[in-house]
Write a protein that holds these residues in place. Sequence first.
Motif, mmCIF file in Angstrom:
data_model
loop_
_atom_site.group_PDB
_atom_site.id
_atom_site.type_symbol
_atom_site.label_atom_id
_atom_site.label_comp_id
_atom_site.label_asym_id
_atom_site.label_seq_id
_atom_site.Cartn_x
_atom_site.Cartn_y
_atom_site.Cartn_z
ATOM 1 N N GLN A 1 32.913 35.694 33.064
ATOM 2 C CA GLN A 1 32.012 35.000 33.982
ATOM 3 C C GLN A 1 31.978 35.722 35.335
ATOM 4 O OE1 GLN A 1 33.067 30.906 34.502
ATOM 5 N NE2 GLN A 1 31.182 30.397 35.596
ATOM 6 N N LEU A 2 33.141 36.162 35.800
ATOM 7 C CA LEU A 2 33.201 36.901 37.063
ATOM 8 C C LEU A 2 32.470 38.237 36.960
ATOM 9 C CD1 LEU A 2 36.930 36.309 38.063
ATOM 10 C CD2 LEU A 2 34.919 35.388 39.207
ATOM 11 N N LEU A 3 32.543 38.853 35.789
ATOM 12 C CA LEU A 3 31.927 40.170 35.605
ATOM 13 C C LEU A 3 30.425 40.124 35.343
ATOM 14 C CD1 LEU A 3 34.595 42.012 33.441
ATOM 15 C CD2 LEU A 3 33.906 42.566 35.773
ATOM 16 N N GLN A 4 29.908 38.959 35.025
ATOM 17 C CA GLN A 4 28.488 38.861 34.663
ATOM 18 C C GLN A 4 27.554 39.480 35.708
ATOM 19 O OE1 GLN A 4 27.079 34.909 33.838
ATOM 20 N NE2 GLN A 4 25.180 35.648 32.929
ATOM 21 N N PRO A 5 27.665 39.129 36.999
ATOM 22 C CA PRO A 5 26.754 39.757 37.964
ATOM 23 C C PRO A 5 27.010 41.258 38.128
ATOM 24 C CG PRO A 5 28.319 38.297 39.083
ATOM 25 C CD PRO A 5 28.510 38.101 37.616
ATOM 26 N N CYS B 1 35.322 47.908 39.607
ATOM 27 C CA CYS B 1 35.660 46.551 39.199
ATOM 28 C C CYS B 1 35.533 46.397 37.687
ATOM 29 C CB CYS B 1 34.744 45.572 39.932
ATOM 30 S SG CYS B 1 35.142 43.858 39.638
ATOM 31 N N GLU B 2 34.443 46.894 37.134
ATOM 32 C CA GLU B 2 34.208 46.803 35.691
ATOM 33 C C GLU B 2 35.273 47.572 34.923
ATOM 34 O OE1 GLU B 2 32.107 48.580 32.000
ATOM 35 O OE2 GLU B 2 32.608 49.620 33.857
ATOM 36 N N ARG C 1 52.334 43.714 34.781
ATOM 37 C CA ARG C 1 52.297 44.104 36.196
ATOM 38 C C ARG C 1 50.945 44.715 36.542
ATOM 39 N NH1 ARG C 1 51.799 44.755 41.032
ATOM 40 N NH2 ARG C 1 53.215 45.921 42.384
ATOM 41 N N LEU C 2 50.518 45.679 35.748
ATOM 42 C CA LEU C 2 49.230 46.324 36.005
ATOM 43 C C LEU C 2 48.065 45.401 35.678
ATOM 44 C CD1 LEU C 2 49.655 50.023 34.844
ATOM 45 C CD2 LEU C 2 49.140 49.193 37.141
ATOM 46 N N ASN C 3 48.206 44.601 34.624
ATOM 47 C CA ASN C 3 47.150 43.660 34.271
ATOM 48 C C ASN C 3 46.861 42.710 35.427
ATOM 49 O OD1 ASN C 3 46.454 40.763 33.300
ATOM 50 N ND2 ASN C 3 45.766 42.068 31.622
ATOM 51 N N ASP C 4 47.929 42.146 35.989
ATOM 52 C CA ASP C 4 47.748 41.219 37.116
ATOM 53 C C ASP C 4 47.071 41.918 38.302
ATOM 54 O OD1 ASP C 4 48.973 39.250 35.627
ATOM 55 O OD2 ASP C 4 50.899 39.365 36.679
ATOM 56 N N PHE C 5 47.472 43.153 38.566
ATOM 57 C CA PHE C 5 46.882 43.905 39.672
ATOM 58 C C PHE C 5 45.411 44.187 39.423
ATOM 59 C CE2 PHE C 5 46.393 48.235 41.770
ATOM 60 C CZ PHE C 5 46.178 47.717 43.037
ATOM 61 N N TYR C 6 45.097 44.681 38.226
ATOM 62 C CA TYR C 6 43.700 45.000 37.916
ATOM 63 C C TYR C 6 42.810 43.752 37.923
ATOM 64 C CZ TYR C 6 45.091 49.749 36.565
ATOM 65 O OH TYR C 6 45.548 51.032 36.569
ATOM 66 N N VAL C 7 43.317 42.658 37.406
ATOM 67 C CA VAL C 7 42.531 41.422 37.415
ATOM 68 C C VAL C 7 42.306 40.943 38.847
ATOM 69 C CG1 VAL C 7 42.552 38.966 36.756
ATOM 70 C CG2 VAL C 7 43.128 40.719 35.072
#
Length: 198
Positions: free
Chosen positions: A4-8, A177-178, A190-196
Amino acid sequence: MIEQLLQPINQFLLCQTPVAWVDEAKKSENLPVVLLDHLVCELKAAQSAMYLIRKYAVDKDSGDALLAWLKPFEDFTYRKQGDWKALADHEKLTKSMIPKSGAPYSQDLIDKMVLLIKEELHHFYQVLEIMEEYGIAYESVGSSRYARGMLRHVRTYEPAALIDKLICGAYIEARSCERFAVLAPHVDKRLNDFYVSL
């Protein structure tokens, strides 16, 4: 939720990162290159915002002071000078600059670009901390042709040049971002949380 965040962002970009890029980027042996490239891109984003302030919003003296302020980050990244941990204590950038007279959007540009510079350099420092945690030493990486290729299409007259530079910056940020979103499921927590978070 992330979709949903990535849609725009996806609507803006019109095309997705190729699967081949994701397949290479998610390989554990390529993590140093991914993080080093990310680090340099954060600095380049801050430099681009600084350039816009200097060119369009402040006088030469203020512009020179801004360059001097950014120099420790550039020295570390491009010349391997200084201690990255000292960058955390670098004096904070403020919006208290005198806008260039005769430019109707000077103060607005200063306000927005100073916030952007602070955000990009915060991310720069976060990447350095992650590299330290993972035992990845800093080394120089080659520059990407991506941004340079886009900027070749910027019109040469104002205000179109400023508009085109801002559009190029928007595309670069949206693509980043994408890519963080598509890479996040393939890395550790650790990286997942950062990237998100990005």
